[in-house]
Design an enzyme around this catalytic site. Sequence first.
Site, mmCIF file in Angstrom:
data_model
loop_
_atom_site.group_PDB
_atom_site.id
_atom_site.type_symbol
_atom_site.label_atom_id
_atom_site.label_comp_id
_atom_site.label_asym_id
_atom_site.label_seq_id
_atom_site.Cartn_x
_atom_site.Cartn_y
_atom_site.Cartn_z
ATOM 1 N N GLY A 278 102.009 -53.821 84.594
ATOM 2 C CA GLY A 278 103.046 -54.749 85.045
ATOM 3 C C GLY A 278 102.570 -56.188 85.040
ATOM 4 O O GLY A 278 103.269 -57.104 84.564
ATOM 5 N N ARG B 127 91.272 -63.185 58.660
ATOM 6 C CA ARG B 127 92.590 -62.540 58.570
ATOM 7 C C ARG B 127 93.211 -62.371 59.950
ATOM 8 O O ARG B 127 94.439 -62.341 60.093
ATOM 9 C CB ARG B 127 92.485 -61.194 57.852
ATOM 10 C CG ARG B 127 91.748 -60.119 58.633
ATOM 11 C CD ARG B 127 91.535 -58.869 57.782
ATOM 12 N NE ARG B 127 91.018 -57.739 58.533
ATOM 13 C CZ ARG B 127 89.742 -57.579 58.882
ATOM 14 N NH1 ARG B 127 88.861 -58.530 58.581
ATOM 15 N NH2 ARG B 127 89.354 -56.519 59.553
ATOM 16 N N HIS B 128 92.362 -62.271 60.960
ATOM 17 C CA HIS B 128 92.894 -62.096 62.318
ATOM 18 C C HIS B 128 93.586 -63.373 62.809
ATOM 19 O O HIS B 128 94.516 -63.312 63.605
ATOM 20 C CB HIS B 128 91.775 -61.692 63.273
ATOM 21 C CG HIS B 128 91.060 -60.455 62.825
ATOM 22 N ND1 HIS B 128 91.693 -59.237 62.705
ATOM 23 C CD2 HIS B 128 89.776 -60.258 62.413
ATOM 24 C CE1 HIS B 128 90.834 -58.338 62.261
ATOM 25 N NE2 HIS B 128 89.659 -58.936 62.064
ATOM 26 N N HIS C 131 89.616 -59.465 67.568
ATOM 27 C CA HIS C 131 90.730 -59.387 66.609
ATOM 28 C C HIS C 131 91.999 -60.088 67.091
ATOM 29 O O HIS C 131 92.772 -60.574 66.272
ATOM 30 C CB HIS C 131 91.069 -57.925 66.301
ATOM 31 C CG HIS C 131 90.073 -57.274 65.376
ATOM 32 N ND1 HIS C 131 90.286 -56.060 64.773
ATOM 33 C CD2 HIS C 131 88.843 -57.700 64.961
ATOM 34 C CE1 HIS C 131 89.239 -55.750 64.014
ATOM 35 N NE2 HIS C 131 88.345 -56.728 64.115
ATOM 36 N N ASN C 132 92.245 -60.095 68.382
ATOM 37 C CA ASN C 132 93.525 -60.621 68.891
ATOM 38 C C ASN C 132 93.372 -61.952 69.595
ATOM 39 O O ASN C 132 94.351 -62.515 70.070
ATOM 40 C CB ASN C 132 94.175 -59.607 69.849
ATOM 41 C CG ASN C 132 94.164 -58.192 69.301
ATOM 42 O OD1 ASN C 132 93.572 -57.296 69.885
ATOM 43 N ND2 ASN C 132 94.781 -57.982 68.154
ATOM 44 N N ARG D 37 97.174 -63.351 61.840
ATOM 45 C CA ARG D 37 97.987 -62.446 62.668
ATOM 46 C C ARG D 37 98.229 -63.038 64.052
ATOM 47 O O ARG D 37 99.334 -62.898 64.615
ATOM 48 C CB ARG D 37 97.298 -61.082 62.740
ATOM 49 C CG ARG D 37 97.257 -60.434 61.365
ATOM 50 C CD ARG D 37 96.262 -59.323 61.238
ATOM 51 N NE ARG D 37 96.199 -58.865 59.841
ATOM 52 C CZ ARG D 37 95.275 -58.037 59.375
ATOM 53 N NH1 ARG D 37 94.336 -57.558 60.179
ATOM 54 N NH2 ARG D 37 95.293 -57.687 58.111
ATOM 55 N N ASP E 172 97.567 -57.875 92.299
ATOM 56 C CA ASP E 172 98.470 -57.558 93.401
ATOM 57 C C ASP E 172 97.661 -56.833 94.477
ATOM 58 O O ASP E 172 96.419 -56.771 94.409
ATOM 59 C CB ASP E 172 99.703 -56.775 92.903
ATOM 60 C CG ASP E 172 99.394 -55.344 92.493
ATOM 61 O OD1 ASP E 172 98.211 -54.945 92.539
ATOM 62 O OD2 ASP E 172 100.337 -54.621 92.120
ATOM 63 N N HIS E 173 98.369 -56.252 95.441
ATOM 64 C CA HIS E 173 97.694 -55.602 96.568
ATOM 65 C C HIS E 173 96.877 -54.378 96.160
ATOM 66 O O HIS E 173 95.982 -53.969 96.883
ATOM 67 C CB HIS E 173 98.755 -55.178 97.601
ATOM 68 C CG HIS E 173 99.827 -54.320 96.999
ATOM 69 N ND1 HIS E 173 100.877 -54.862 96.280
ATOM 70 C CD2 HIS E 173 99.987 -52.974 96.952
ATOM 71 C CE1 HIS E 173 101.648 -53.876 95.838
ATOM 72 N NE2 HIS E 173 101.131 -52.728 96.235
ATOM 73 N N ARG F 175 93.778 -48.598 89.563
ATOM 74 C CA ARG F 175 93.970 -47.210 89.994
ATOM 75 C C ARG F 175 93.526 -46.216 88.922
ATOM 76 O O ARG F 175 93.728 -45.027 89.053
ATOM 77 C CB ARG F 175 95.435 -46.977 90.389
ATOM 78 C CG ARG F 175 95.806 -47.712 91.677
ATOM 79 C CD ARG F 175 97.273 -47.550 92.047
ATOM 80 N NE ARG F 175 97.541 -48.182 93.329
ATOM 81 C CZ ARG F 175 98.747 -48.561 93.740
ATOM 82 N NH1 ARG F 175 99.795 -48.360 92.968
ATOM 83 N NH2 ARG F 175 98.904 -49.124 94.918
ATOM 84 N N CYS G 45 96.329 -54.952 88.433
ATOM 85 C CA CYS G 45 97.259 -54.281 89.333
ATOM 86 C C CYS G 45 96.916 -52.798 89.267
ATOM 87 O O CYS G 45 95.843 -52.445 88.763
ATOM 88 C CB CYS G 45 98.715 -54.599 88.999
ATOM 89 S SG CYS G 45 99.325 -53.981 87.424
ATOM 90 N N GLY G 46 97.765 -51.935 89.773
ATOM 91 C CA GLY G 46 97.418 -50.520 89.803
ATOM 92 C C GLY G 46 97.149 -49.956 88.423
ATOM 93 O O GLY G 46 96.126 -49.323 88.167
ATOM 94 N N THR G 47 98.076 -50.185 87.517
ATOM 95 C CA THR G 47 97.934 -49.704 86.139
ATOM 96 C C THR G 47 97.475 -50.796 85.180
ATOM 97 O O THR G 47 97.174 -50.496 84.017
ATOM 98 C CB THR G 47 99.293 -49.209 85.616
ATOM 99 O OG1 THR G 47 100.213 -50.315 85.668
ATOM 100 C CG2 THR G 47 99.820 -48.052 86.450
ATOM 101 N N GLY G 48 97.504 -52.024 85.611
ATOM 102 C CA GLY G 48 97.228 -53.164 84.723
ATOM 103 C C GLY G 48 98.422 -53.536 83.861
ATOM 104 O O GLY G 48 98.433 -54.581 83.207
HETATM 105 C C1 RB5 Z 1 102.136 -51.255 92.848
HETATM 106 O O1 RB5 Z 1 102.451 -50.110 93.562
HETATM 107 C C2 RB5 Z 1 102.086 -50.960 91.367
HETATM 108 O O2 RB5 Z 1 103.375 -50.715 90.880
HETATM 109 C C3 RB5 Z 1 101.424 -52.079 90.620
HETATM 110 O O3 RB5 Z 1 100.130 -52.282 91.112
HETATM 111 C C4 RB5 Z 1 101.245 -51.882 89.118
HETATM 112 O O4 RB5 Z 1 100.677 -50.649 88.824
HETATM 113 C C5 RB5 Z 1 102.420 -52.183 88.268
HETATM 114 O O5 RB5 Z 1 102.371 -52.199 87.054
#
Ligand code: RB5
Length: 164
Positions: free
Chosen positions: A74, A136-137, A102-103, A140, A12-13, A113, A69-72
Site C-alpha cells: 500500500g 538500455r535500462h 535496472h529500474n 526504459r 505506518d503503524h 509483516r 507497511c505491513g505488506t509494503g
Molecule cells: C495495516 O493494517 C496494513 O493494511 C498496512 O500496513 C499495509 O499492509 C497495507 O498495504
Amino acid sequence: MTQSRRIALSSDHAAIALRQAIAAHVVAKGHQAVDIGPTTPESTHYPTHGVAAARLVASGECDLGIILCGTGQGIMMAANKVRGIRCGVCSDTFSARMIRMHNDANMLSLDARVVGEGLALEIVDAFLEAGFEGGRHATRVAMIDAAEGQGRAPEFSKTSDRSL
Ligand code: RB5
C-alpha cells in the site's frame, strides 16, 4: 563504504520498530537518516507516510527513500503516485539490487509483516550498495517517466509497442 546519502524513512503503524532499526542501521553505515515517523503505535493511514517520504525524494531533499507497511504494497502504491518516484517492494536481496541496477528505483518499500529484521537489513544494504547500470535500462526508465508526463519516449509511438 558506499557513498553517503540522505535517506527518507517513513512507515505506518505496522512497521515502526523495523523502521527505527533500519534508521539506526543506515546511520551506522555512514548515511543520514531523515526519519519522519510516525513514532507512536496508533493505527494510521499508510498513504500519508508514503507520500510524505516520496515528496522528500522527489524534491531532492533526500537522495533515496525507504518506506514500510505491513505488506509494503500500500505504501509503495502511494509513493509511486508522486511524480518522479520509482519505488518497488522487495522481500529478497536480488530484487533490491535489481530495482537499483535496472529500474533506477529511488525508493525501496519493505513488508514488515513478511520479512524479519535480519533479512530486512540485508535488503536495505543490497539496495543502497547497487547502482543504476544505464544503457538500455535508461531508455526504459525514460519510458516510465514519459508515462507520467515527464520527457518524451519515442518508443511508445511505434505501433509494434502495443504489446508493451
Ligand atoms: C495495516 O493494517 C496494513 O493494511 C498496512 O500496513 C499495509 O499492509 C497495507 O498495504
